[in-house]
Design an enzyme around this catalytic site. Structure first.
Site, PDB file in Angstrom:
ATOM      1  N   GLU A 170       0.844  -1.193   0.000  1.00  0.00           N
ATOM      2  CA  GLU A 170       0.000   0.000   0.000  1.00  0.00           C
ATOM      3  C   GLU A 170       0.882   1.248   0.000  1.00  0.00           C
ATOM      4  O   GLU A 170       1.845   1.319   0.735  1.00  0.00           O
ATOM      5  CB  GLU A 170      -0.915  -0.034   1.237  1.00  0.00           C
ATOM      6  CG  GLU A 170      -1.898   1.094   1.297  1.00  0.00           C
ATOM      7  CD  GLU A 170      -2.634   1.280  -0.034  1.00  0.00           C
ATOM      8  OE1 GLU A 170      -3.325   0.353  -0.470  1.00  0.00           O
ATOM      9  OE2 GLU A 170      -2.494   2.356  -0.650  1.00  0.00           O
ATOM     10  N   LYS A 225       8.288  -1.556  -2.460  1.00  0.00           N
ATOM     11  CA  LYS A 225       7.624  -0.801  -1.384  1.00  0.00           C
ATOM     12  C   LYS A 225       8.673  -0.197  -0.438  1.00  0.00           C
ATOM     13  O   LYS A 225       8.617   0.988  -0.105  1.00  0.00           O
ATOM     14  CB  LYS A 225       6.652  -1.718  -0.625  1.00  0.00           C
ATOM     15  CG  LYS A 225       6.057  -1.114   0.614  1.00  0.00           C
ATOM     16  CD  LYS A 225       5.219   0.123   0.341  1.00  0.00           C
ATOM     17  CE  LYS A 225       4.967   0.914   1.612  1.00  0.00           C
ATOM     18  NZ  LYS A 225       4.235   2.130   1.438  1.00  0.00           N
ATOM     19  N   CYS A 281       6.301   4.497   9.368  1.00  0.00           N
ATOM     20  CA  CYS A 281       6.941   3.637   8.367  1.00  0.00           C
ATOM     21  C   CYS A 281       8.323   4.037   7.863  1.00  0.00           C
ATOM     22  O   CYS A 281       9.148   3.155   7.636  1.00  0.00           O
ATOM     23  CB  CYS A 281       6.001   3.462   7.188  1.00  0.00           C
ATOM     24  SG  CYS A 281       4.499   2.602   7.686  1.00  0.00           S
TER      25      CYS A 281
HETATM   26  P1  NAD Z   1      -1.822  -0.490  12.691  1.00  0.00           P
HETATM   27  O1  NAD Z   1      -1.001  -0.790  13.879  1.00  0.00           O
HETATM   28  O2  NAD Z   1      -2.602   0.789  12.638  1.00  0.00           O
HETATM   29  O3  NAD Z   1      -2.878  -1.682  12.437  1.00  0.00           O
HETATM   30  C1  NAD Z   1      -2.562  -3.028  12.488  1.00  0.00           C
HETATM   31  C2  NAD Z   1      -3.729  -3.789  13.129  1.00  0.00           C
HETATM   32  O4  NAD Z   1      -3.489  -5.187  13.000  1.00  0.00           O
HETATM   33  C3  NAD Z   1      -3.909  -3.521  14.620  1.00  0.00           C
HETATM   34  O5  NAD Z   1      -5.212  -3.029  14.873  1.00  0.00           O
HETATM   35  C4  NAD Z   1      -3.677  -4.891  15.287  1.00  0.00           C
HETATM   36  O6  NAD Z   1      -4.491  -5.112  16.418  1.00  0.00           O
HETATM   37  C5  NAD Z   1      -4.028  -5.834  14.150  1.00  0.00           C
HETATM   38  N1  NAD Z   1      -3.453  -7.175  14.294  1.00  0.00           N
HETATM   39  C6  NAD Z   1      -2.173  -7.515  14.576  1.00  0.00           C
HETATM   40  N2  NAD Z   1      -2.039  -8.859  14.562  1.00  0.00           N
HETATM   41  C7  NAD Z   1      -3.255  -9.387  14.277  1.00  0.00           C
HETATM   42  C8  NAD Z   1      -3.742 -10.713  14.114  1.00  0.00           C
HETATM   43  N3  NAD Z   1      -2.931 -11.769  14.220  1.00  0.00           N
HETATM   44  N4  NAD Z   1      -5.048 -10.887  13.830  1.00  0.00           N
HETATM   45  C9  NAD Z   1      -5.874  -9.828  13.706  1.00  0.00           C
HETATM   46  N5  NAD Z   1      -5.458  -8.540  13.836  1.00  0.00           N
HETATM   47  C10 NAD Z   1      -4.167  -8.322  14.109  1.00  0.00           C
HETATM   48  O7  NAD Z   1      -0.840  -0.579  11.442  1.00  0.00           O
HETATM   49  P2  NAD Z   1      -0.983   0.182  10.037  1.00  0.00           P
HETATM   50  O8  NAD Z   1      -0.478   1.582  10.152  1.00  0.00           O
HETATM   51  O9  NAD Z   1      -2.334  -0.069   9.489  1.00  0.00           O
HETATM   52  O10 NAD Z   1       0.100  -0.606   9.172  1.00  0.00           O
HETATM   53  C11 NAD Z   1      -0.134  -1.937   8.747  1.00  0.00           C
HETATM   54  C12 NAD Z   1       0.913  -2.303   7.716  1.00  0.00           C
HETATM   55  O11 NAD Z   1       0.771  -1.443   6.570  1.00  0.00           O
HETATM   56  C13 NAD Z   1       2.356  -2.121   8.181  1.00  0.00           C
HETATM   57  O12 NAD Z   1       3.140  -3.137   7.607  1.00  0.00           O
HETATM   58  C14 NAD Z   1       2.754  -0.774   7.604  1.00  0.00           C
HETATM   59  O13 NAD Z   1       4.145  -0.705   7.356  1.00  0.00           O
HETATM   60  C15 NAD Z   1       2.008  -0.762   6.286  1.00  0.00           C
HETATM   61  N6  NAD Z   1       1.672   0.576   5.771  1.00  0.00           N
HETATM   62  C16 NAD Z   1       1.213   1.543   6.611  1.00  0.00           C
HETATM   63  C17 NAD Z   1       0.853   2.786   6.085  1.00  0.00           C
HETATM   64  C18 NAD Z   1       0.337   3.887   6.975  1.00  0.00           C
HETATM   65  O14 NAD Z   1       0.127   4.978   6.469  1.00  0.00           O
HETATM   66  N7  NAD Z   1       0.110   3.665   8.245  1.00  0.00           N
HETATM   67  C19 NAD Z   1       0.912   3.010   4.706  1.00  0.00           C
HETATM   68  C20 NAD Z   1       1.363   1.973   3.882  1.00  0.00           C
HETATM   69  C21 NAD Z   1       1.731   0.752   4.421  1.00  0.00           C
HETATM   70  C1  UGA Z   2       4.569   7.650   3.701  1.00  0.00           C
HETATM   71  C2  UGA Z   2       4.583   7.577   2.173  1.00  0.00           C
HETATM   72  O1  UGA Z   2       4.411   8.896   1.656  1.00  0.00           O
HETATM   73  C3  UGA Z   2       3.485   6.670   1.663  1.00  0.00           C
HETATM   74  O2  UGA Z   2       3.583   6.533   0.245  1.00  0.00           O
HETATM   75  C4  UGA Z   2       3.623   5.279   2.307  1.00  0.00           C
HETATM   76  O3  UGA Z   2       2.571   4.443   1.908  1.00  0.00           O
HETATM   77  C5  UGA Z   2       3.592   5.433   3.818  1.00  0.00           C
HETATM   78  O4  UGA Z   2       4.658   6.337   4.228  1.00  0.00           O
HETATM   79  C6  UGA Z   2       3.839   4.142   4.541  1.00  0.00           C
HETATM   80  O5  UGA Z   2       4.367   3.214   3.991  1.00  0.00           O
HETATM   81  O6  UGA Z   2       3.479   4.163   5.708  1.00  0.00           O
HETATM   82  P1  UGA Z   2       3.118   8.919   5.518  1.00  0.00           P
HETATM   83  O7  UGA Z   2       4.213   8.505   6.429  1.00  0.00           O
HETATM   84  O8  UGA Z   2       1.727   8.648   5.905  1.00  0.00           O
HETATM   85  O9  UGA Z   2       3.324   8.245   4.078  1.00  0.00           O
HETATM   86  O10 UGA Z   2       3.212  10.504   5.246  1.00  0.00           O
HETATM   87  P2  UGA Z   2       4.191  11.400   4.361  1.00  0.00           P
HETATM   88  O11 UGA Z   2       3.386  12.439   3.705  1.00  0.00           O
HETATM   89  O12 UGA Z   2       5.078  10.615   3.491  1.00  0.00           O
HETATM   90  O13 UGA Z   2       5.064  12.123   5.469  1.00  0.00           O
HETATM   91  C7  UGA Z   2       6.040  11.424   6.225  1.00  0.00           C
HETATM   92  C8  UGA Z   2       6.839  12.412   7.062  1.00  0.00           C
HETATM   93  O14 UGA Z   2       7.664  13.228   6.234  1.00  0.00           O
HETATM   94  C9  UGA Z   2       5.962  13.390   7.851  1.00  0.00           C
HETATM   95  O15 UGA Z   2       6.522  13.608   9.114  1.00  0.00           O
HETATM   96  C10 UGA Z   2       6.010  14.653   7.016  1.00  0.00           C
HETATM   97  O16 UGA Z   2       5.770  15.821   7.749  1.00  0.00           O
HETATM   98  C11 UGA Z   2       7.426  14.598   6.490  1.00  0.00           C
HETATM   99  N1  UGA Z   2       7.629  15.369   5.236  1.00  0.00           N
HETATM  100  C12 UGA Z   2       6.968  15.001   4.113  1.00  0.00           C
HETATM  101  C13 UGA Z   2       8.518  16.438   5.223  1.00  0.00           C
HETATM  102  O17 UGA Z   2       9.140  16.782   6.248  1.00  0.00           O
HETATM  103  N2  UGA Z   2       8.706  17.117   4.039  1.00  0.00           N
HETATM  104  C14 UGA Z   2       8.055  16.782   2.900  1.00  0.00           C
HETATM  105  O18 UGA Z   2       8.297  17.447   1.860  1.00  0.00           O
HETATM  106  C15 UGA Z   2       7.168  15.692   2.933  1.00  0.00           C
END
Ligand code: NAD
Ligand code: UGA
Length: 479
Positions: A170, A225, A281
């Site tokens: 994602e 990713k 992340c």
């Molecule tokens: P999160 O901690 O918000 O959510 C994860 C959820 O999974 C929790 O609610 C937890 O209770 C649940 N969980 C864990 N083990 C479980 C199990 N065995 N069965 C059922 N539920 C279970 O995490 P997130 O931010 O959603 O991130 C999830 C993944 O997506 C990570 O690998 C992260 O790197 C990736 N990711 C996150 C973002 C973001 O913006 N947060 C963007 C892209 C990718």
């Molecule tokens: C980032 C990536 O942008 C997503 O594509 C990815 O899916 C995600 O991580 C993930 O894998 O979790 P996110 O962390 O939600 O998304 O937010 P960003 O907009 O990327 O910002 C990350 C950090 O960088 C923030 O603290 C933001 O303030 C900072 N940032 C961003 C800067 O300081 N300068 C910039 O120009 C952009």
């Protein structure tokens, strides 16, 4: 032959699982989607009638949830049952950095992914496509495959379940998740089985143009990713490094960013100097890359990427050191108003927020912080700062008279927070902070007062003309 998907189960109702499945349900009303989690409180919040109680704040999320929840989108803790009914299972659980054991501090902790795979192995009926949505180290699909295919559960054998494993990372950003999911730059699908890849591709084709759906082998997808996040974070460390040089030389990082951003090979996005990147992340994924490079004996590659994280840590502490220096070398007993605690605007997420390190540094130096954030709960700030003194401090106004130091409290009203403040520090770029009336602020603070803008959202002239001292990141023309 592609299998038409009618029923999806998503394991993990977090920042990714919740919004991703809500948009999928909205765009594909013909598919039933169950989002399951082990966390009963989180599921209760997703099911709350009061939409302000959803577990995460994302612009546009409430509207999508209203249109889909209990129609074709369901939140529950019935993991086994929902897996059993699914043609496709998304694994969207957390993958934080390991805190102990082999690879501690760098490698991803895959215990939640493993647990999910075991649940799928135990409950799946017939053929099931398992999709890695979580961000995972390269070759994790191998582990998932082994768990799924070596299941010797009697029931499972009787049911003749079989699996295809896909990687579909994602790329959404928090704060713009719904928009990103509606209009992704690309959807990446990695796998071995063309049929399974087509089945997933067909789902996305309900709203994503075909040319934006990229198919790769599974290892490229997993690595792409991590690489995308590493490149994005690297840009921020690069511009923050140049910002520090701007401050030393009289240049302005905004002008430098504009100048280089017009080069089409560089591009203008992700060049905003700030207090250092945060979020759950970037750091975790780069450290994971560092661990992988080390594991494969690529020391130079590992060192290269590790510097991106090291520079970010240095930069966050640089901001707190600078605040202390400007406040005549000490913040002990001084009142500092912190504007913004989330790691970026439009989210209530504080994971790895630069505000955590900066506030901890200032508290450690004896400052009294009045913290405001439009979406972060004081409870969360207390957890992040490992402190609960906010309760004691809550109703105290004339704090300078009390001879206290190293405390913090939450203040909902920013103008109240300005009362007697020695400094105001913008750490998150919430829109409301750009609307502050600096005339009013100037009458409330204790002079000389310093305004620190780590996000470049304030208008320098408005502040300076109101008899306030101004500093902003990367501006070599601030006194
Ligand atoms: P999160 O901690 O918000 O959510 C994860 C959820 O999974 C929790 O609610 C937890 O209770 C649940 N969980 C864990 N083990 C479980 C199990 N065995 N069965 C059922 N539920 C279970 O995490 P997130 O931010 O959603 O991130 C999830 C993944 O997506 C990570 O690998 C992260 O790197 C990736 N990711 C996150 C973002 C973001 O913006 N947060 C963007 C892209 C990718
Ligand atoms: C980032 C990536 O942008 C997503 O594509 C990815 O899916 C995600 O991580 C993930 O894998 O979790 P996110 O962390 O939600 O998304 O937010 P960003 O907009 O990327 O910002 C990350 C950090 O960088 C923030 O603290 C933001 O303030 C900072 N940032 C961003 C800067 O300081 N300068 C910039 O120009 C952009």
């Amino acid at each position: 032959m592609k299998i038409p998907i009618k029923n999806i189960c998503c394991i993990g109702a977090g920042y990714v699982g919740g919004p991703t499945m809500a948009v999928l349900a909205y765009k594909c009303p013909q598919i039933t989607i169950n989002v399951v989690d082990v966390n009963q409180n989180r599921i209760d919040s997703w099911n709350s009638q009061d939409l302000s109680k959803l577990p995460i704040f994302e612009p546009g999320l409430k509207e999508i949830i209203t249109k889909t929840r209990n129609k074709n989108l369901f939140f529950s803790i019935h993991i086994g049952e929902c897996i059993a009914n699914a043609d496709m299972v998304f694994i969207s659980v957390n993958t934080p950095t390991k805190t102990k054991g082999l690879g501690a501090g760098k490698a991803s902790d895959l215990k939640w992914v493993e647990a999910s795979a075991r649940q799928v192995a135990l409950h799946a009926k017939a053929h099931t496509i398992v999709v890695e949505k979580s961000t995972l180290p390269v070759r994790t699909a191998e582990v998932v495959t082994k768990i799924l295919k070596s299941s010797n559960n009697y029931e499972n054998l009787k049911r003749k379940s079989s699996f295809d494993i896909l990687s579909n990372p994602e790329f959404l950003s928090e704060g713009s998740a719904i928009d990103d999911l509606f209009n992704p730059d690309r959807v990446l699908i990695g796998g071995e089985s063309q049929d399974a890849m087509n089945s997933l591709g067909e789902i996305y084709k309900n709203w994503v143009p075909e040319e934006k759906i990229l198919y790769t082998n599974i290892w490229s997808s997993e690595l792409a990713k991590l690489t995308a996040n590493a490149f994005l974070a690297q840009r921020i460390s690069s511009i923050n490094a140049i910002g520090a040089l701007c401050e030393a030389t009289g240049a302005d990082v905004r002008e430098v960013a504009r100048a280089i951003g017009t080069d089409s090979r560089i591009g203008s996005k992700f060049l905003n100097s700030g207090p250092g990147f945060g979020g759950s992340c970037f750091k975790k994924d780069i450290l994971n890359l560092v661990y992988l490079a080390d594991y494969y004996g690529l020391k130079e590659v590992a060192n290269f990427w590790e510097e991106v994280v090291k520079l970010n840590d240095w930069h966050q502490h640089r901001i707190s050191r600078l605040i202390i220096k400007k406040l005549f070398g000490t913040v002990s007993g001084k009142k500092i108003c912190i504007l913004g605690f989330s790691f970026k605007s439009n989210t209530n997420d504080t994971r790895e927020s630069a505000a955590i390190n900066i506030c901890r540094d200032l508290i450690e130096e004896g400052a009294i912080l009045f913290i405001n954030d439009p979406k972060v709960e004081p409870k969360q700030i207390a957890i992040d700062l490992n402190k609960d003194e906010y309760k004691e401090l809550k109703d105290i106004n004339k704090i300078q008279l009390l001879n206290v130091e190293g405390l913090w409290c939450f203040e909902e009203n920013i103008y109240n927070a300005f009362e007697n403040a020695d400094a105001i520090v913008v750490l998150t770029e919430w829109h409301e902070y750009s609307l502050i009336d600096w005339g009013i602020a100037s009458r409330k603070v204790r002079k000389p007062c310093f305004i620190f803008d780590s996000r470049s959202i304030l208008v320098k002239e408005d502040i300076v003309k109101n008899d306030l001292n101004f500093w902003r990141v990367g501006d070599g023309n601030c006194p």
